[in-house]
Design a protein around this motif. Structure first.
Motif, mmCIF file in Angstrom:
data_model
loop_
_atom_site.group_PDB
_atom_site.id
_atom_site.type_symbol
_atom_site.label_atom_id
_atom_site.label_comp_id
_atom_site.label_asym_id
_atom_site.label_seq_id
_atom_site.Cartn_x
_atom_site.Cartn_y
_atom_site.Cartn_z
ATOM 1 N N THR A 6 -25.406 1.886 104.190
ATOM 2 C CA THR A 6 -25.445 0.817 103.284
ATOM 3 C C THR A 6 -26.810 0.670 102.633
ATOM 4 O O THR A 6 -27.737 1.113 103.069
ATOM 5 N N PRO A 7 -26.849 -0.086 101.530
ATOM 6 C CA PRO A 7 -28.035 -0.283 100.649
ATOM 7 C C PRO A 7 -29.088 -1.084 101.429
ATOM 8 O O PRO A 7 -30.247 -0.865 101.634
ATOM 9 N N ALA A 148 -25.522 9.249 101.157
ATOM 10 C CA ALA A 148 -24.500 8.302 100.280
ATOM 11 C C ALA A 148 -24.536 7.152 100.606
ATOM 12 O O ALA A 148 -24.777 6.723 101.826
ATOM 13 N N LYS A 149 -24.143 6.333 99.820
ATOM 14 C CA LYS A 149 -23.893 4.983 99.738
ATOM 15 C C LYS A 149 -22.416 4.667 99.837
ATOM 16 O O LYS A 149 -21.443 5.248 99.142
ATOM 17 N N PRO A 150 -21.886 3.615 100.475
ATOM 18 C CA PRO A 150 -20.424 3.273 100.508
ATOM 19 C C PRO A 150 -20.001 3.260 99.086
ATOM 20 O O PRO A 150 -18.821 3.766 98.946
ATOM 21 N N GLY A 151 -20.859 2.604 98.120
ATOM 22 C CA GLY A 151 -20.274 2.700 96.657
ATOM 23 C C GLY A 151 -20.046 3.969 96.129
ATOM 24 O O GLY A 151 -19.198 4.086 95.144
ATOM 25 N N HIS A 152 -20.535 5.160 96.673
ATOM 26 C CA HIS A 152 -20.015 6.291 95.918
ATOM 27 C C HIS A 152 -18.715 6.726 96.489
ATOM 28 O O HIS A 152 -18.276 7.636 95.808
ATOM 29 N N VAL A 153 -18.131 6.309 97.430
ATOM 30 C CA VAL A 153 -16.997 6.902 97.986
ATOM 31 C C VAL A 153 -15.803 5.967 97.971
ATOM 32 O O VAL A 153 -14.585 6.350 97.853
ATOM 33 N N PHE A 154 -16.227 4.880 97.702
ATOM 34 C CA PHE A 154 -15.038 3.656 97.726
ATOM 35 C C PHE A 154 -14.791 3.216 96.380
ATOM 36 O O PHE A 154 -15.865 3.193 95.542
ATOM 37 N N ALA A 155 -13.557 2.534 96.329
ATOM 38 C CA ALA A 155 -13.363 1.886 94.822
ATOM 39 C C ALA A 155 -13.199 2.706 93.593
ATOM 40 O O ALA A 155 -12.858 3.879 93.458
ATOM 41 N N ASP A 156 -14.154 2.193 92.715
ATOM 42 C CA ASP A 156 -14.578 2.786 91.345
ATOM 43 C C ASP A 156 -15.460 3.958 91.556
ATOM 44 O O ASP A 156 -15.764 4.769 90.605
ATOM 45 N N GLY A 157 -16.070 4.048 92.615
ATOM 46 C CA GLY A 157 -17.259 4.908 92.927
ATOM 47 C C GLY A 157 -17.063 6.291 92.471
ATOM 48 O O GLY A 157 -17.761 6.935 91.588
ATOM 49 N N PRO A 158 -15.898 6.950 92.896
ATOM 50 C CA PRO A 158 -15.814 8.428 92.896
ATOM 51 C C PRO A 158 -15.717 8.785 91.299
ATOM 52 O O PRO A 158 -16.261 9.578 90.861
ATOM 53 N N ALA A 159 -14.984 7.624 90.596
ATOM 54 C CA ALA A 159 -14.480 7.925 89.098
ATOM 55 C C ALA A 159 -15.850 7.533 88.387
ATOM 56 O O ALA A 159 -15.934 8.523 87.394
ATOM 57 N N ARG A 160 -16.575 6.639 88.635
ATOM 58 C CA ARG A 160 -17.943 6.560 88.043
ATOM 59 C C ARG A 160 -19.215 7.174 88.249
ATOM 60 O O ARG A 160 -19.733 7.485 87.334
ATOM 61 N N CYS A 161 -19.183 7.985 89.635
ATOM 62 C CA CYS A 161 -20.328 8.833 89.803
ATOM 63 C C CYS A 161 -20.192 10.083 89.416
ATOM 64 O O CYS A 161 -21.134 10.897 89.410
ATOM 65 N N GLY A 162 -19.074 10.731 89.227
ATOM 66 C CA GLY A 162 -19.007 12.080 88.947
ATOM 67 C C GLY A 162 -19.317 12.906 90.246
ATOM 68 O O GLY A 162 -18.877 12.581 91.296
ATOM 69 N N ASP A 163 -19.914 14.206 89.908
ATOM 70 C CA ASP A 163 -20.130 14.976 91.361
ATOM 71 C C ASP A 163 -21.542 14.176 91.885
ATOM 72 O O ASP A 163 -22.435 13.664 90.918
ATOM 73 N N LEU A 164 -21.287 14.099 93.225
ATOM 74 C CA LEU A 164 -22.432 13.545 93.796
ATOM 75 C C LEU A 164 -23.435 14.564 94.374
ATOM 76 O O LEU A 164 -22.967 15.513 94.935
ATOM 77 N N GLU A 165 -24.646 14.293 94.099
ATOM 78 C CA GLU A 165 -25.595 15.030 94.922
ATOM 79 C C GLU A 165 -26.847 14.246 95.666
ATOM 80 O O GLU A 165 -27.091 13.293 95.358
ATOM 81 N N VAL A 166 -26.826 14.609 97.063
ATOM 82 C CA VAL A 166 -27.575 13.790 97.818
ATOM 83 C C VAL A 166 -28.762 14.694 98.222
ATOM 84 O O VAL A 166 -28.775 15.833 98.615
ATOM 85 N N VAL A 167 -29.891 14.041 97.639
ATOM 86 C CA VAL A 167 -31.246 14.658 97.883
ATOM 87 C C VAL A 167 -32.031 14.408 99.063
ATOM 88 O O VAL A 167 -32.285 13.132 98.987
ATOM 89 N N ASP A 168 -32.419 15.290 99.578
ATOM 90 C CA ASP A 168 -33.600 14.560 100.829
ATOM 91 C C ASP A 168 -34.911 14.414 100.325
ATOM 92 O O ASP A 168 -35.340 15.346 99.691
ATOM 93 N N ILE A 169 -35.429 13.304 100.512
ATOM 94 C CA ILE A 169 -36.708 12.859 99.633
ATOM 95 C C ILE A 169 -37.621 12.744 101.121
ATOM 96 O O ILE A 169 -38.683 11.881 100.802
#
Ligand SMILES: NC(=O)C1=CN([C@@H]2O[C@H](COP(=O)(O)OP(=O)(O)OC[C@H]3O[C@@H](n4cnc5c(N)ncnc54)[C@H](O)[C@@H]3O)[C@@H](O)[C@H]2O)[C@H](O)CC1
Length: 455
Positions: A6-7, A148-169
């Motif tokens: 979560t954020p 990833a954050k919950p917002g990437h996978v729920f509700a409008d997230g998938p449609a608004r995010c496009g392809d999701l890339e999770v980067v190790d920082i």
């Protein structure tokens, strides 16, 4: 599996990190620049517009701008709080206006058809819930950091995010708030059939379907068979019609059928109860007796959930005393029946609280399905799509999970694996006109492919 955090939790991880913020931003910005170059297909002659805000999200974007310039890209940076009247032309817009710190009330500019690459989350998308604000752009790609954050996978997230890339920082995530289920995990969970297998070893008992709803029993039965049950015995109370030929046809009367079901239930490894049973008072009574006395893991679906909800003592009272696992499979309406309130936007919290009050595994259906079990990290399954929103697909899912429970997979994993293969099954179907039986037909190939893939 991809970790989901979560954020608020990510903020705590940042605060506790020994890596200085400037360094985290440098790594984040460099990752965004790399993603931009991939998106552009090169650097020569390419123009990028960075919309950069006042916070760390904007700082990520400014670092990306510097990196892109170093690689020869022509970059314009505009201040999100002081936008020019006309935006410079570009081949790609980097949305670094606001990330998790966005508080609403700012509009992302109209960039026409120019593709947008979002930093962390598209501006305006709630990273906790996936609910998009009015001007949230539709990114082609979103680069997020560490988890990833919950917002990437729920509700409008998938449609608004496009392809999701999770980067190790370089941040250590102490614990994930959820895990996104993938094929490698499911493959790892599936047991091999033992060489000394016999037909009662993974036997499933199903009570589903009534006159006028016989399809529910048929679908749950065939799904369990195709998901690896060694034997299925099905009862559709009051129905006088043949079960699928390979199943044991256990005819029971329309009333008080619980005695017949409980009688030899110890011979089975799981019980699926509920699809298409109806909501009569006598049905509620029989379901509740089965829930109270069933000595095997069970899946309670559809009208079985209604029966739990209409128990005077409340569903937790019936369920907490069960000594073997229970999987509840509510959609939002059934969740509302069980709890008195439909789930709100925080679906992880909704599934977890029902699991905690009942002691059961809760599979909360949705475009991203959540599986919660007390003491386990919640699992999220996003393998399916809108083609699953047709009659009978829930009966199929219940049958699959029943089979996986019978194959001795722990309830938390059985539920998530069931949702995952259900999603894979629909991916193999036609784009239009999919019916629930199509999913059943795809199951053997889905399992075969899953087990054959290297990973
Ligand atoms: N571990 C990580 O994931 C890291 C993420 N990083 C990036 O940092 C942002 C979050 O940074 P933060 O500064 O907290 O938030 P924002 O950049 O989104 O903006 C906060 C900033 O903006 C102001 N503000 C908010 N809403 C509005 C508005 N409607 N109008 C005007 N101003 C607004 C607010 O007052 C603040 O000043 C995260 O998303 C990642 O991109 C880092 O790289 C570190 C590691």
């Amino acid at each position: 599996m991809i970790q989901v955090v979560t954020p608020q939790h990510m903020q705590a991880i940042d605060d506790a990190s020994e890596v200085p913020l400037d360094e985290l931003i440098a790594r984040a910005g460099a990752a965004v620049a790399r993603a931009a170059i991939r998106q552009l297909g090169g650097t020569y002659g390419r123009r990028v517009l960075v919309v950069a805000g006042p916070g760390n999200n904007g700082a990520d974007g400014r670092v990306a701008a510097t990196r892109l310039r170093e690689r020869g890209v022509r970059v314009a940076v505009v201040d999100a709080l002081d936008l020019p009247e006309r935006l410079p032309r570009a081949d790609l817009v980097i949305d670094a206006a606001f990330g998790t710190g966005f508080r609403g009330g700012w509009q992302f500019p109209d960039v026409g058809a120019t593709p947008v690459l979002a930093v962390d989350v598209p501006t305006g998308l709630d990273a906790a819930t996936g609910v998009a604000g009015p001007s949230t752009p539709h990114a082609v790609r979103t680069v997020t950091f560490q988890a990833a954050k919950p917002g990437h996978v729920f509700a409008d997230g998938p449609a608004r995010c496009g392809d999701l890339e999770v980067v190790d920082i370089g941040l250590g995530v102490d614990r994930a708030d959820a895990l996104l289920v993938d094929a490698a995990a499911v493959r790892h969970w599936l047991p091999h059939r033992p060489t000394d297998a016999h037909k009662w070893r993974e036997a499933v008992r199903i009570v589903a379907g009534t006159p006028g709803m016989t399809g529910a029993g048929h679908l749950a039965t065939t799904a369990a068979q195709r998901a690896g049950a060694s034997l299925v015995a099905v009862s559709s109370p009051g129905v006088d019609a043949d079960a699928p030929v390979e199943a044991l046809d256990r005819r029971v009367p329309g009333f008080d059928w619980y005695t017949a079901v409980l009688d030899d239930l110890h011979r089975f490894r799981s019980l699926v109860i509920g699809p298409g049973l109806g909501r009569e008072e006598h049905t509620v009574a029989s379901v509740l007796r089965c829930v109270e006395d069933a000595v095997v893991p069970m899946v309670i679906d559809g009208d079985g959930l209604f029966a739990l909800a209409w128990n005077e003592a409340g569903s937790p009272a019936v369920l907490v005393d069960r000594e073997v696992p229970t999987v509840l499979t509510p959609h939002d309406g059934e969740y509302g029946l069980l709890t008195g309130r439909r789930p709100d936007d925080d679906r992880l919290a909704a599934a977890t609280s029902l699991a905690d009050t009942t002691g059961a595994t809760v599979l909360l259906k949705g475009p991203a399905t959540v599986v919660a079990t007390p003491g386990e990290v919640p699992l999220i399954v996003d393998a399916g799509d809108e083609r699953l929103a047709t009659a009978g697909t829930g009966d199929v899912l219940a049958g699959i999970i029943g089979a996986l429970l019978a194959r001795q997979i722990p309830a938390h994993r059985a539920a998530a694996a069931g949702a995952f293969v259900h999603g894979l099954a629909v991916q193999r179907c036609a784009s239009v006109g999919v019916i629930a039986g199509d999913l059943v037909e795809q199951l053997p190939a889905v399992f075969t492919d899953l087990l054959a893939t290297d990973a």
